[in-house]
Scaffold this active site. Structure first.
Site, PDB file in Angstrom:
ATOM      1  N   SER A 116      46.246 -30.589 -21.345  1.00  0.00           N
ATOM      2  CA  SER A 116      47.691 -30.470 -21.165  1.00  0.00           C
ATOM      3  C   SER A 116      48.416 -31.413 -22.115  1.00  0.00           C
ATOM      4  O   SER A 116      47.880 -32.445 -22.536  1.00  0.00           O
ATOM      5  CB  SER A 116      48.083 -30.800 -19.730  1.00  0.00           C
ATOM      6  N   ASP A 117      49.642 -31.052 -22.450  1.00  0.00           N
ATOM      7  CA  ASP A 117      50.522 -32.015 -23.091  1.00  0.00           C
ATOM      8  C   ASP A 117      50.806 -33.112 -22.072  1.00  0.00           C
ATOM      9  O   ASP A 117      50.482 -32.999 -20.889  1.00  0.00           O
ATOM     10  CB  ASP A 117      51.803 -31.326 -23.553  1.00  0.00           C
ATOM     11  N   TRP A 118      51.430 -34.181 -22.529  1.00  0.00           N
ATOM     12  CA  TRP A 118      51.668 -35.371 -21.697  1.00  0.00           C
ATOM     13  C   TRP A 118      52.548 -35.006 -20.494  1.00  0.00           C
ATOM     14  O   TRP A 118      53.745 -34.814 -20.621  1.00  0.00           O
ATOM     15  CB  TRP A 118      52.348 -36.434 -22.552  1.00  0.00           C
ATOM     16  N   GLY A 119      51.915 -34.840 -19.337  1.00  0.00           N
ATOM     17  CA  GLY A 119      52.664 -34.491 -18.135  1.00  0.00           C
ATOM     18  C   GLY A 119      53.033 -33.028 -18.038  1.00  0.00           C
ATOM     19  O   GLY A 119      53.919 -32.657 -17.254  1.00  0.00           O
ATOM     20  N   ALA A 120      52.360 -32.153 -18.809  1.00  0.00           N
ATOM     21  CA  ALA A 120      52.721 -30.734 -18.804  1.00  0.00           C
ATOM     22  C   ALA A 120      52.032 -29.943 -17.701  1.00  0.00           C
ATOM     23  O   ALA A 120      52.314 -28.765 -17.519  1.00  0.00           O
ATOM     24  CB  ALA A 120      52.385 -30.102 -20.156  1.00  0.00           C
TER      25      ALA A 120
END
Length: 685
Positions: free
Chosen positions: A262-266
């Site tokens: 995932s992207d940062w916090g996605a």
């Protein structure tokens, strides 16, 4: 005796110092003779549930943010992720590690040179490994739907054929030395405004023809080891829990065997993300930590599914040699990489205007007025996670003075246009450096240059007819002064060798050969997504109602004249095209033509082939289908061949959810930009 060694190894947690045969017998995944798939499966089968869950998400410590800790008992090494895509980013490490700040990937795309892209990627991969990281988060290959996007500089332009070819080559380079490339942001991550929640409404045909083909190429041709799922929703579903994207498209259709991070916090769920196939949560286990354990215990997620999430990352690590030879901290070859960074920057600069052969500058130049805020220091990159801490920098003033030690180079920061104009009036040449400061996290309010930069250029140009403007921007900027200056050089973000690279091009040590990978509009309104509903969206929804009309496709369909078109770029020499021949070849076709250097300097031309579909197909007027960069000596000519396959003559059919060949009359056009296509031929299929 052998049994005793095994017992001792078990007591010591099977130290890597134990005999290899004993370790391989007790922990068969350590046997490098086995396939990566089998080793990964054997490893996961030996893990406890808690150990499995510990490997599903990052666990920052005092030194590393993007970090999955090791499991010494099983010989699982620590896993460190670094930012990209224009060098090894800081990765939020403490202390942060310097690396080579390369020119922005938009500059790389401008080279239209896949061989250079592979070298660019190799440098990133080598430095990522030398700085003891496993993964480089890059390249960023999202299509530049909105030129005002704050991360335009991180991408590779507006066309999926160019982006796919350059991105795949970059990935192959990154991975040559055992670093995993993580192509991002999958998919259609095209704006920073409300990036963590925006719902993009994209029809199926547009999604498959414009926003997915280059990701497919990154996986099938580039063999990317990892894919980062993006923040936005697509048609109501967050991408990190979207089974149509992560399972159906990525794994089933394209055969992807790596892992999805995932992207940062996605990530937004436990069960949904797990079932969709997101393998690794960044950052801290909000969804894949304790919530995952409880979901397994409650029967909402099977432990078998957890195993299936782990195997792809371990398989990839085994395949890249990261278990058997983990990356360790190694000194960087800074001199070698400085030279490479300089060449990358030089090759990416686009000569936009050169009236009366203002450039290259010659030995007659004895005084130079170097003007502008962007002349005061090297522009090493944009802002956000892609920012690299450079190992060194060459600012514009020392770069120019080193190139012309006998000339007087006087620096003015441009804060007072009248003062700058006075300096310019008394100099042989005025070099004005303007630019922008794009950054992750916010989009630009306009394509106009900030502050007094337009007024500065106008004042200097009025004072000195020999004014050269060097633009250091991550994407298109407005140039209301374009017709009043004789020379414009688009330098993008040149990286840490800024001053040296720009000087080489200005003085002709390097003949510019790059082309625009993105259209430069004449006004803010001249962009495809020009209503609030399209960008940045209304009530959290962005309507992709422009469909296939993005970038030059929109300008062509609307009959709008851009300031500078896609694929455009001048040279210090000239070229001519002739002799186009197009013949069917199986389900595709082959186009052959001649490119000749008609000038007096050696140089490179980028030949571009565009295809026009039958009107009934509903496609934009023309679209890039192939390109070839050709190096030629003065007077030399070369026959160039570009192959088109069945996919090039197909469109996405939403009814059958598949590519469908189009029948009818096609137009093949060849030239040096999307608006300069002197060769034309017809083809009926």
């Amino acid at each position: 005796m052998r049994t005793g060694r095994l017992v001792l190894a078990a007591v010591l947690g099977l130290s890597l110092a134990a005999p290899a045969t004993a370790l391989a017998d007790a922990q068969p995944w350590r046997d490098a003779r086995q396939s990566p798939d089998r080793r990964a499966a054997e490893l996961v089968a030996a893990m406890t549930l808690d150990e499995k869950i510990s490997q599903l998400h990052l666990q920052p410590d005092a030194e590393h943010q993007r970090f999955v800790p090791p499991i010494p008992r099983l010989g699982v090494p620590g896993f460190r992720i670094a930012n990209g895509p224009a060098g090894m980013g800081p990765a939020d490490d403490k202390p942060q590690k310097p690396a080579t700040a390369l020119p922005a990937t938009m500059a790389l795309a401008a080279t239209f040179d896949t061989g250079l892209a592979r070298r660019y990627g190799r440098l990133i991969g080598d430095e990522t490994r030398a700085l003891a990281h496993n993964v480089s988060e890059g390249p960023d290959i999202n299509i530049a739907r909105v030129p005002r996007n704050g991360r335009t500089f991180e991408g590779m332009g507006e066309d999926p054929v160019l982006v796919g070819a350059m991105g795949a080559a970059d990935i192959r380079g990154i991975q040559e030395n055992g670093t995993i490339a993580e192509v991002k942001h999958y998919a259609a991550n095209n704006q920073e405004t409300q990036r963590q929640s925006i719902d993009e409404h994209i029809d199926e045909r547009t999604l498959n023809e414009l926003y997915l083909p280059h990701f497919e190429q990154a996986v099938t041709e580039g063999r990317a080891g990892s894919v980062m799922c993006a923040y936005p929703k697509i048609n109501g579903v967050f991408t990190c829990e979207n089974p149509a994207l992560l399972q159906d498209k990525l794994r089933d259709d394209w055969g992807f065997k790596g892992f999805v991070q995932s992207d940062w916090g996605a990530a937004h769920s436990t069960v949904g993300s797990a079932n969709a196939g997101m393998n690794l949560e960044m950052i801290d286990g909000t969804w894949y930590g304790e919530k995952m354990k409880q979901a397994v215990l409650a029967g909402q997620v099977s432990e078998q599914r957890v195993d299936e999430l782990l195997v792809p990352r371990f398989r990839t690590m085994f395949a890249f040699g990261q278990f058997d030879h983990p990356p360790v901290l190694t000194p960087l070859p800074t001199a070698e990489h400085d030279a490479a960074a300089k060449q990358f920057a030089e090759r990416g600069m686009v000569l936009l205007r050169n009236d009366h052969a203002q450039l290259p500058l010659g030995s007659a130049v004895k005084s130079i007025a170097l003007i502008g805020l962007f002349a005061t220091k090297a522009k090493t990159g944009g802002g956000g996670s892609s920012a690299v801490i450079p190992t060194s920098t060459v600012d514009p003033l020392p770069g120019l003075t080193a190139r012309v030690p006998g000339a007087a180079v006087t620096l003015d920061d441009g804060s007072d246009p009248a003062r700058a104009a006075a300096l310019a009036a008394g100099s042989d040449v005025a070099v004005v450096m303007v630019g922008d400061n794009e950054t992750e996290g916010k989009d630009r309010p306009s394509l106009a240059l900030d502050g007094n930069q337009d007024a500065l250029v106008a004042a200097v140009a009025a004072a000195n007819p020999h004014t050269v403007v060097v633009v250091k921007s991550g994407g298109p900027v407005l140039m209301p002064w374009a017709s009043s200056v004789p020379a414009i050089l688009q330098a993008w973000y040149p990286g840490q060798q800024d001053g040296a690279a720009v000087a080489s091009v200005l003085f002709g040590d390097v003949n510019p050969s790059a082309k625009l990978p993105i259209t430069f509009p004449a006004a803010d309104a001249d962009t495809p997504a020009n209503t609030a509903a399209q960008f940045p969206g209304v009530n959290g929804v962005a309507e992709y109602s422009e469909g296939l009309q993005v970038g030059y496709r929109w300008f062509d369909a609307q009959g709008r004249a851009p300031l500078f078109p896609f694929g455009y770029g001048l040279s210090y020499t000239t070229f001519a095209f002739s002799g186009l021949s197009v013949r069917p070849a199986g389900d595709g076709a082959t186009a052959t033509f001649t490119v000749r250097n008609t000038g007096h300097r050696a140089g490179a031309e980028v030949a571009q082939l565009y295809l026009g579909f039958p009107a009934a197909a509903g496609e934009p007027p023309r679209q890039l289908k192939g390109f070839s960069r050709v190096e030629l000596a003065p007077g030399q000519s070369r026959r160039v061949t570009i192959h088109l396959d069945a996919r090039d003559f197909s469109v996405w059919d939403a009814a059958s959810h598949a590519w469908a060949p189009v029948k009818g009359g096609f137009t093949v056009q060849v030239g040096d930009s999307s608006r300069s296509l002197p060769l034309r031929a017809s083809l009926v299929r």
